[in-house]
Design an enzyme around this catalytic site. Structure first.
Site, PDB file in Angstrom:
ATOM      1  N   TYR A  60       0.865  -1.183   0.000  1.00  0.00           N
ATOM      2  CA  TYR A  60       0.000   0.000   0.000  1.00  0.00           C
ATOM      3  C   TYR A  60       0.902   1.235   0.000  1.00  0.00           C
ATOM      4  O   TYR A  60       1.441   1.630   1.022  1.00  0.00           O
ATOM      5  CB  TYR A  60      -0.893  -0.067   1.243  1.00  0.00           C
ATOM      6  CG  TYR A  60      -1.904   1.040   1.393  1.00  0.00           C
ATOM      7  CD1 TYR A  60      -2.037   2.061   0.468  1.00  0.00           C
ATOM      8  CD2 TYR A  60      -2.755   1.054   2.499  1.00  0.00           C
ATOM      9  CE1 TYR A  60      -2.963   3.061   0.626  1.00  0.00           C
ATOM     10  CE2 TYR A  60      -3.697   2.051   2.670  1.00  0.00           C
ATOM     11  CZ  TYR A  60      -3.791   3.060   1.734  1.00  0.00           C
ATOM     12  OH  TYR A  60      -4.720   4.058   1.904  1.00  0.00           O
ATOM     13  N   LYS A  77      -1.143  -0.970  -4.268  1.00  0.00           N
ATOM     14  CA  LYS A  77      -2.174   0.054  -4.269  1.00  0.00           C
ATOM     15  C   LYS A  77      -1.446   1.381  -4.263  1.00  0.00           C
ATOM     16  O   LYS A  77      -0.773   1.743  -3.299  1.00  0.00           O
ATOM     17  CB  LYS A  77      -3.049  -0.095  -3.033  1.00  0.00           C
ATOM     18  CG  LYS A  77      -4.079   0.985  -2.887  1.00  0.00           C
ATOM     19  CD  LYS A  77      -4.764   0.900  -1.536  1.00  0.00           C
ATOM     20  CE  LYS A  77      -5.700   2.064  -1.347  1.00  0.00           C
ATOM     21  NZ  LYS A  77      -6.148   2.213   0.038  1.00  0.00           N
TER      22      LYS A  77
END
Length: 419
Positions: free
Chosen positions: A243, A273
């Site tokens: 992330y 992400k």
């Protein structure tokens, strides 16, 4: 952040396009976790890392619902709350604070206690609303993937036990309704991240994601990969996502550099992400690593069309909780190569985001908007965040109506606490 009266932290995914997705069929045990644990990481990786637009998965990041009312000695309004993130057929979970998934997936919510029940402490999580939140995402926004305990879901403001419970509720309530439930397990403590990762595997989650530690920060790419490797090893059967959200972590290690050689050290690594506006870095992630078939999940909702043009395979954002249908329309136009229509949809989404950003937009404001659109009271965020002002809520409601995004009847007379 899930508090009582708020849904648990999570992100949800939108899936309107024909996408490669894992089924969440019934299986042995509560929530059928064993059905997913039996899959090999290689098989799961294929389902999660499709490169084409058709296979992309969109995620929305949404805040959890919290109880409103006074802190002590009084009853609490009877309302339902929710929170989490939404993911679509293509994107994966990710949040940027403005809606960029924690994508993914994905989404959570909670219902406030009924009148007559003993008062609960302000800000506690209301787990009972998550089932209702799942139904809203699937039926009203066509979002079928969620990213739990991310930024919009206030995951890092929760205790480990709260994050465990939220993850369990999302996996259980999403069974046979959601396609993917990805759990964010990042923490400042390596031991806590490992504990959260192991728990995610035990309950049958479909993947895990981790942010970079942001207090005592990694000095370079190798330090960060060493941390990620240890977390991923705690759940060796689950697809693993990094992330990347430097605006919040302050960790400026470029994602394109991180991807170079990461799968050799983290075999379950499936993608990232990307919650940053640096399209050069994002573009080079795809250009330099597309042959690896990673999932490239974009987390800045207002720039999604640009990311799709560069090769994004999915998206995670908070606005997909309430703009999921409009985003799906943009995705479908992009897939059929109707770029003029896709651009019009993106501009429409940008008009609303631009409006609320000027007013001051973050997790508390996302919760207020979610209450307006879904009719599910979200409650206040956890401190140090403060609830959205009435002025913000009124102006956001007027803008939603002017753009045709608010399809519910006027909720002002309902017994709801939006903030």
């Amino acid at each position: 952040m899930p508090w009582r009266g708020q849904p648990g932290a999570c992100e949800s995914s939108l899936q309107t396009l024909a996408a490669a997705r894992s089924s969440r069929g019934a299986g042995p045990g509560a929530g059928d976790p064993s059905a997913h644990l039996s899959e090999s990481s290689q098989t799961r990786g294929r389902a999660n890392s499709a490169l084409g637009v058709r296979d992309a998965r969109f995620c929305a990041a949404v805040p959890p619902c919290a109880l409103g009312g006074k802190r002590r000695g009084t009853t609490v309004s009877r309302v339902a709350g929710r929170g989490g993130r939404v993911v679509r057929g293509r994107a994966a979970p990710a949040d940027t604070g403005r809606g960029g998934a924690d994508p993914q997936h994905w989404a959570e919510r909670r219902r406030l206690p009924r009148r007559g029940r003993p008062p609960r402490r302000l800000g506690e999580i209301n787990f009972s609303v998550i089932g209702r939140y799942v139904d809203y995402l699937v039926e009203k926004q066509a979002v079928k993937n969620v990213f739990v305990n991310g930024t919009t879901g206030e995951g890092l403001s929760l205790s480990v036990s709260e994050r465990h419970r939220l993850a369990e509720e999302w996996v259980t309530k999403g069974r046979n309704k959601l396609d993917q439930v990805v759990i964010h397990v990042g923490a400042l403590s390596l031991k806590e991240s490992q504990e959260l990762a192991k728990h995610a595997a035990e309950i049958g989650a479909d993947g895990i994601a981790v942010i970079a530690p942001f207090f005592l920060k990694p000095r370079n790419k190798d330090d960060l990969i060493d941390f990620l490797k240890e977390v991923a090893a705690a759940a060796p059967e689950l697809p693993f996502y990094y992330y990347h959200i430097p605006p919040l972590t302050g960790v400026k290690i470029r994602a394109e550099e991180l991807l170079d050689g990461i799968q050799e050290k983290v075999p379950t690594f499936q993608g990232l992400k990307f919650s940053d506006t640096d399209l050069l870095d994002f573009g080079q992630c795809i250009d330099q690593h597309r042959q690896r078939q990673f999932a490239f999940l974009f987390g800045v909702d207002e720039q999604l069309l640009s990311a799709l043009a560069m090769g994004a395979t999915g998206a995670v954002g908070s606005t997909y909780n309430y703009l999921g249908k409009k985003t799906n329309q943009m995705l479908e136009a992009f897939e059929r190569k109707d770029l003029s229509s896709a651009l019009n949809y993106q501009f429409c989404i940008q008009r609303f985001i631009n409006f609320v950003v000027k007013l001051g937009f973050g997790v508390p404001q996302t919760k207020a908007i979610m209450t307006l659109v879904s009719g599910i009271p979200m409650g206040p965020p956890r401190l140090p965040l403060q609830k959205a002002s009435k002025e913000f809520t009124d102006e956001a409601e007027a803008k939603l109506k002017s753009l045709g995004f608010l399809c519910f009847p006027d909720l002002k007379n309902a017994n709801l606490e939006a903030s």
